[in-house]
Design a protein around this motif. Structure first.
Motif, PDB file in Angstrom:
ATOM      1  N   GLY A 203       0.912  -1.251  -0.197  1.00 55.70           N
ATOM      2  CA  GLY A 203       0.070  -0.098  -0.069  1.00 55.70           C
ATOM      3  C   GLY A 203       0.850   1.341  -0.041  1.00 55.70           C
ATOM      4  N   ARG A 204       0.409   2.463  -0.037  1.00 54.18           N
ATOM      5  CA  ARG A 204       1.017   3.627  -0.136  1.00 54.18           C
ATOM      6  C   ARG A 204       0.638   4.579   1.239  1.00 54.18           C
ATOM      7  NH1 ARG A 204       3.287   0.998  -2.593  1.00 54.18           N
ATOM      8  NH2 ARG A 204       4.176   1.360  -4.765  1.00 54.18           N
ATOM      9  N   LEU A 205       0.211   4.022   2.277  1.00 54.08           N
ATOM     10  CA  LEU A 205      -0.152   4.793   3.462  1.00 54.08           C
ATOM     11  C   LEU A 205       1.159   4.622   4.260  1.00 54.08           C
ATOM     12  CD1 LEU A 205      -2.758   4.079   2.556  1.00 54.08           C
ATOM     13  CD2 LEU A 205      -3.769   3.419   4.962  1.00 54.08           C
ATOM     14  N   THR A 206       1.238   5.805   5.210  1.00 58.05           N
ATOM     15  CA  THR A 206       2.404   5.749   6.302  1.00 58.05           C
ATOM     16  C   THR A 206       1.782   5.422   7.510  1.00 58.05           C
ATOM     17  OG1 THR A 206       2.176   8.156   6.856  1.00 58.05           O
ATOM     18  CG2 THR A 206       3.575   7.516   5.037  1.00 58.05           C
ATOM     19  N   CYS A 207       2.596   5.100   8.614  1.00 51.72           N
ATOM     20  CA  CYS A 207       1.969   5.022  10.159  1.00 51.72           C
ATOM     21  C   CYS A 207       1.241   6.224  10.469  1.00 51.72           C
ATOM     22  CB  CYS A 207       2.909   4.498  11.045  1.00 51.72           C
ATOM     23  SG  CYS A 207       3.960   2.927  10.382  1.00 51.72           S
ATOM     24  N   GLU A 208       2.145   7.239  10.136  1.00 51.25           N
ATOM     25  CA  GLU A 208       1.775   8.605  10.380  1.00 51.25           C
ATOM     26  C   GLU A 208       0.169   8.905   9.982  1.00 51.25           C
ATOM     27  OE1 GLU A 208       3.918  12.005   9.005  1.00 51.25           O
ATOM     28  OE2 GLU A 208       3.782  12.917  10.872  1.00 51.25           O
ATOM     29  N   ASN A 209       0.036   8.508   8.843  1.00 54.21           N
ATOM     30  CA  ASN A 209      -1.527   8.813   8.161  1.00 54.21           C
ATOM     31  C   ASN A 209      -2.397   8.364   9.074  1.00 54.21           C
ATOM     32  OD1 ASN A 209      -0.622   7.594   4.831  1.00 54.21           O
ATOM     33  ND2 ASN A 209      -0.801   9.794   5.743  1.00 54.21           N
ATOM     34  N   CYS A 210      -2.500   7.335  10.085  1.00 52.39           N
ATOM     35  CA  CYS A 210      -3.408   6.975  11.155  1.00 52.39           C
ATOM     36  C   CYS A 210      -3.047   7.513  12.660  1.00 52.39           C
ATOM     37  CB  CYS A 210      -3.872   5.667  11.107  1.00 52.39           C
ATOM     38  SG  CYS A 210      -4.492   5.005   9.438  1.00 52.39           S
ATOM     39  N   HIS A 211      -1.733   7.694  12.688  1.00 57.28           N
ATOM     40  CA  HIS A 211      -1.123   8.103  14.028  1.00 57.28           C
ATOM     41  C   HIS A 211      -0.624   9.482  13.648  1.00 57.28           C
ATOM     42  CE1 HIS A 211      -2.280   4.172  15.286  1.00 57.28           C
ATOM     43  NE2 HIS A 211      -1.618   3.608  14.101  1.00 57.28           N
TER      44      HIS A 211
ATOM     45  N   ASP B 220       1.061  13.259  13.672  1.00 66.59           N
ATOM     46  CA  ASP B 220       2.201  13.892  14.424  1.00 66.59           C
ATOM     47  C   ASP B 220       3.160  13.043  14.930  1.00 66.59           C
ATOM     48  OD1 ASP B 220       3.784  15.913  15.322  1.00 66.59           O
ATOM     49  OD2 ASP B 220       2.679  16.311  17.057  1.00 66.59           O
ATOM     50  N   ARG B 221       3.475  12.081  13.905  1.00 66.11           N
ATOM     51  CA  ARG B 221       4.463  11.124  14.061  1.00 66.11           C
ATOM     52  C   ARG B 221       4.209  10.094  15.215  1.00 66.11           C
ATOM     53  NH1 ARG B 221       8.692  15.610  15.690  1.00 66.11           N
ATOM     54  NH2 ARG B 221       6.608  16.519  15.985  1.00 66.11           N
ATOM     55  N   GLY B 222       2.949   9.987  15.727  1.00 65.66           N
ATOM     56  CA  GLY B 222       2.565   9.197  16.427  1.00 65.66           C
ATOM     57  C   GLY B 222       2.317   9.623  18.003  1.00 65.66           C
ATOM     58  N   ARG B 223       2.244  11.227  17.908  1.00 65.00           N
ATOM     59  CA  ARG B 223       2.475  11.976  19.206  1.00 65.00           C
ATOM     60  C   ARG B 223       1.261  12.349  19.407  1.00 65.00           C
ATOM     61  NH1 ARG B 223       7.973  13.523  19.500  1.00 65.00           N
ATOM     62  NH2 ARG B 223       7.558  15.067  21.138  1.00 65.00           N
ATOM     63  N   ARG B 224       0.193  12.635  18.299  1.00 63.19           N
ATOM     64  CA  ARG B 224      -0.756  13.363  18.702  1.00 63.19           C
ATOM     65  C   ARG B 224      -1.944  12.598  19.463  1.00 63.19           C
ATOM     66  NH1 ARG B 224      -3.757  17.802  18.938  1.00 63.19           N
ATOM     67  NH2 ARG B 224      -5.549  18.014  17.783  1.00 63.19           N
ATOM     68  N   ARG B 225      -2.501  13.317  20.408  1.00 62.44           N
ATOM     69  CA  ARG B 225      -3.611  12.758  21.538  1.00 62.44           C
ATOM     70  C   ARG B 225      -4.774  12.519  20.582  1.00 62.44           C
ATOM     71  NH1 ARG B 225      -7.415  16.122  23.163  1.00 62.44           N
ATOM     72  NH2 ARG B 225      -7.198  15.054  25.086  1.00 62.44           N
ATOM     73  N   ASN B 226      -5.489  11.448  21.106  1.00 65.07           N
ATOM     74  CA  ASN B 226      -6.838  11.161  20.154  1.00 65.07           C
ATOM     75  C   ASN B 226      -6.478  10.752  18.615  1.00 65.07           C
ATOM     76  OD1 ASN B 226      -8.138  11.734  22.458  1.00 65.07           O
ATOM     77  ND2 ASN B 226      -8.865  13.841  21.964  1.00 65.07           N
ATOM     78  N   SER B 227      -5.427  10.570  18.457  1.00 61.20           N
ATOM     79  CA  SER B 227      -4.949   9.850  17.073  1.00 61.20           C
ATOM     80  C   SER B 227      -4.380   8.534  17.292  1.00 61.20           C
ATOM     81  CB  SER B 227      -4.304  11.042  16.382  1.00 61.20           C
ATOM     82  OG  SER B 227      -3.907  10.616  15.008  1.00 61.20           O
TER      83      SER B 227
ATOM     84  N   LEU C 233       8.939   3.677  19.177  1.00 61.33           N
ATOM     85  CA  LEU C 233       7.699   3.763  19.874  1.00 61.33           C
ATOM     86  C   LEU C 233       8.070   3.773  21.488  1.00 61.33           C
ATOM     87  CD1 LEU C 233       5.286   1.327  18.046  1.00 61.33           C
ATOM     88  CD2 LEU C 233       6.085   3.826  17.667  1.00 61.33           C
ATOM     89  N   SER C 234       9.008   3.107  22.023  1.00 60.48           N
ATOM     90  CA  SER C 234       9.473   2.801  23.067  1.00 60.48           C
ATOM     91  C   SER C 234       9.811   4.068  23.585  1.00 60.48           C
ATOM     92  CB  SER C 234      10.307   1.874  23.541  1.00 60.48           C
ATOM     93  OG  SER C 234       9.768   0.675  22.953  1.00 60.48           O
ATOM     94  N   TRP C 235      10.861   4.740  22.879  1.00 60.27           N
ATOM     95  CA  TRP C 235      11.263   6.074  23.200  1.00 60.27           C
ATOM     96  C   TRP C 235      10.386   7.160  23.487  1.00 60.27           C
ATOM     97  CZ3 TRP C 235      11.387  10.368  19.758  1.00 60.27           C
ATOM     98  CH2 TRP C 235      12.100  11.619  20.487  1.00 60.27           C
ATOM     99  N   LEU C 236       9.275   7.137  22.412  1.00 60.55           N
ATOM    100  CA  LEU C 236       8.362   8.044  22.476  1.00 60.55           C
ATOM    101  C   LEU C 236       7.380   7.863  23.590  1.00 60.55           C
ATOM    102  CD1 LEU C 236       6.020   8.382  19.220  1.00 60.55           C
ATOM    103  CD2 LEU C 236       7.617  10.020  20.290  1.00 60.55           C
ATOM    104  N   SER C 237       7.619   6.831  24.387  1.00 55.28           N
ATOM    105  CA  SER C 237       6.805   6.567  25.793  1.00 55.28           C
ATOM    106  C   SER C 237       7.382   6.701  27.019  1.00 55.28           C
ATOM    107  CB  SER C 237       6.181   4.982  25.548  1.00 55.28           C
ATOM    108  OG  SER C 237       5.571   4.797  24.282  1.00 55.28           O
ATOM    109  N   ARG C 238       8.857   6.972  26.738  1.00 52.23           N
ATOM    110  CA  ARG C 238       9.441   6.989  27.961  1.00 52.23           C
ATOM    111  C   ARG C 238       8.864   8.108  29.287  1.00 52.23           C
ATOM    112  NH1 ARG C 238      15.996   7.564  26.658  1.00 52.23           N
ATOM    113  NH2 ARG C 238      16.303   5.430  26.229  1.00 52.23           N
TER     114      ARG C 238
ATOM    115  N   ALA D 253       6.662  24.498  10.052  1.00 50.34           N
ATOM    116  CA  ALA D 253       6.598  24.117   8.734  1.00 50.34           C
ATOM    117  C   ALA D 253       6.384  22.590   8.536  1.00 50.34           C
ATOM    118  CB  ALA D 253       7.500  24.709   7.736  1.00 50.34           C
ATOM    119  N   THR D 254       7.288  22.029   9.653  1.00 52.38           N
ATOM    120  CA  THR D 254       7.535  20.690   9.303  1.00 52.38           C
ATOM    121  C   THR D 254       6.746  19.884  10.325  1.00 52.38           C
ATOM    122  OG1 THR D 254       9.470  20.647  10.616  1.00 52.38           O
ATOM    123  CG2 THR D 254       9.717  20.566   8.116  1.00 52.38           C
ATOM    124  N   HIS D 255       6.496  20.440  11.707  1.00 53.27           N
ATOM    125  CA  HIS D 255       5.864  19.369  12.707  1.00 53.27           C
ATOM    126  C   HIS D 255       4.431  20.497  13.169  1.00 53.27           C
ATOM    127  CE1 HIS D 255       9.796  17.682  13.425  1.00 53.27           C
ATOM    128  NE2 HIS D 255       9.368  16.976  12.684  1.00 53.27           N
ATOM    129  N   GLY D 256       4.299  21.589  12.761  1.00 54.98           N
ATOM    130  CA  GLY D 256       2.901  22.086  12.899  1.00 54.98           C
ATOM    131  C   GLY D 256       3.128  22.774  14.422  1.00 54.98           C
TER     132      GLY D 256
END
Lengths: 282, 210
Positions: free
Chosen positions: A60-68, A70-77, A131-136, B126-129
């Motif tokens: 496919g042509r999706l990225t993980c970030e398409n559903c999660h 802000d790089r997997g950081r966004r609340r409620n996403s 992912l683990s680093w994001l969750s530190r 620009a890159t991270h909003g």
């Protein structure tokens, strides 16, 4: 005595801020130095540019970030920092307890419609590291506020692909195209394809109308999250998830049997919509 | 014999098509560089190469996508986008002249913008909003480095600082409201003046359009 206890509990209770303004978990910002940091960076690249950085494992042509977002950081996403602490976890799709690595494999199998990278492969390790680093600092096992995609109210009217189609033309086609095939720029997708051969397959969580509706409600239109009504989110999810998409990798050889086994309710697999039997394309 | 005949017709057809094509281009160039009686040349304000000028009072338009240029000119004409300067100009142009101009402007080679300091805050936005305020990264809509995502998302790379800041003020105040779904009005209402200045510097520093 009993009274005193409950008075104390009430006092404590009122000292705790309401759920809405509970301070939220803040993922770290600066990548750490050294080889660990390099692996974090590699994972982030795979997360945000999956079809390029993990090309061998996606069709496919999706990225993980398409559903999660802000790089997997966004609340409620469905942020990663709220997911990592609750793995290993029972998966109703796999019908067994799965580790974080296995959950990542499932994303490749279903959402990326790809080839599953092995546990211990660089792709899986890089993603686990990121992912683990994001969750530190997130408490293990905690159900953190901002996790997942928030629930929708039950639909007043049955979700309707026809109403969804109208809304899609009005508010989604700008980015995803009126044919839902996304917008490409220099070989990359600036906006992802939502159905058809390059989108997520029938086994993905997003193929379930409620999940898609929950994601859409808080995150779409991109940059204007939380602007649709719950009913609109249900309807447009019903439209998107009643279009053809790649076969469920668990396909038994028969649409009817696969439907019976894995798609009894919650999605359009095996149904005929707009003259097309869904789940019947490769 | 038959083949020779077909070949002859094709040669003539190609000649005619090329002539039509050239005429369109010539018309576009003439209007752009010289204007016409009662209408100033576009180049007077936007510059001969379309690079804009006068501290951003005139936007850079050279090399911008045709679909976006056509939409803006149509919006000036219909009043969906209000401009004391552009509305009367567009009102004098025929649909055919507008098409020639759009093709000509879109094909202009983007020239390097006046250098601007790169800006760390601008790059971050620009890159991270600024998701904490509900602002998505500009690059996600405008393409990486602000290269644009046709047909709906204009290139920002090399755009003049002053013009970008002016448009943010216009989107914020509602003076400009022709953005689809109100996407830019939302962005503009959720950034501070210093953040806008930072991101405007960032995009001018991206130099070339396209």
């Amino acid at each position: 005595m009993r009274r005193a206890w409950s008075a104390l509990l009430i006092a404590i209770g009122s000292a705790v801020p309401a759920l809405g303004d509970e301070p939220e978990f803040q993922p770290p910002v600066e990548h750490p130095p050294g080889p660990f940091g390099e692996m974090v960076a590699k994972g982030e690249r795979i997360f945000t540019d999956t079809p390029v950085a993990a090309a061998d494992y996606v069709r496919g042509r999706l990225t993980c970030e398409n559903c999660h977002l802000d790089r997997g950081r966004r609340r409620n996403s469905s942020p990663m920092w709220a997911a990592v602490p609750i793995y290993p976890q029972y998966s109703s799709r796999s019908r067994q307890v799965v580790s974080l690595g296995q959950r990542i494999q499932d994303c490749f199998r279903y959402s990326m419609n790809g080839k599953v990278p092995e546990l211990g492969s660089e792709v899986v390790i890089a993603l686990e590291t990121y992912l683990s680093w994001l969750s530190r600092g997130a408490p293990i096992g905690a159900k953190l506020p901002g996790r997942g995609y928030p629930m929708l109210a039950d639909a007043d009217l049955d979700p309707s692909p026809a109403r969804g189609h109208r809304l899609f033309a009005e508010k989604c086609a700008l980015c995803h195209g009126s044919d839902g095939q996304g917008t490409r720029r220099d070989g990359r997708y600036a906006f992802p394809p939502l159905w058809g051969p390059l989108s997520y397959n029938w086994g993905a969580g997003m193929a379930r109308v409620e999940n898609a509706g929950r994601f859409i409600k808080t995150n779409m239109p991109f940059g204007l999250g939380d602007s649709l009504t719950d009913q609109e989110a249900w309807d447009v999810a019903a439209y998107i998830d009643s279009r053809p998409r790649p076969q469920d990798p668990r396909f038994t050889g028969s649409v009817a049997e696969t439907k019976e086994k894995y798609h009894r309710d919650g999605d359009y697999y095996g149904q005929v919509v707009d003259g097309v039997l869904l789940g019947d394309s490769p | 014999m038959a083949a020779g005949w077909i070949k002859g017709v094709m040669v003539i057809m190609i000649a005619i098509l090329t002539a039509v094509d050239c005429r369109a281009e010539v018309t576009g160039r003439l209007l752009f560089e010289r204007g016409m009686p009662g209408m100033r040349a576009c180049a007077d304000c936007h510059g001969k190469d379309g690079a804009g000028g006068n501290d951003g009072r005139y936007p850079k338009i050279g090399g911008q996508f045709d679909a976006y240029l056509a939409k803006q000119l149509e919006d000036f004409r219909s009043g969906a986008r209000h401009s004391l300067v552009m509305t009367p100009i567009v009102g004098r142009l025929s649909p055919g002249q507008i098409r020639s101009l759009v093709a000509y402007v879109a094909a202009l080679e983007p020239v390097p913008a006046p250098t601007a300091e790169g800006d760390a805050l601008g790059r971050e936005l620009a890159t991270h909003g600024k998701w904490s305020a509900g602002v998505a990264p500009c690059d996600k809509c405008h393409g990486s480095g602000g290269a644009g995502v046709p047909p709906h998302f204009p290139a920002l790379a090399g755009q003049r600082i002053g013009y970008t800041m002016w448009m943010f003020e216009a989107f914020r105040s509602g003076a400009r409201r022709n953005d689809p779904l109100g996407l830019m009005q939302h962005v503009a209402k959720h950034l501070s003046e210093s953040e806008v200045a930072a991101v405007a510097r960032h995009y001018q520093a991206q130099g070339q359009g396209r």
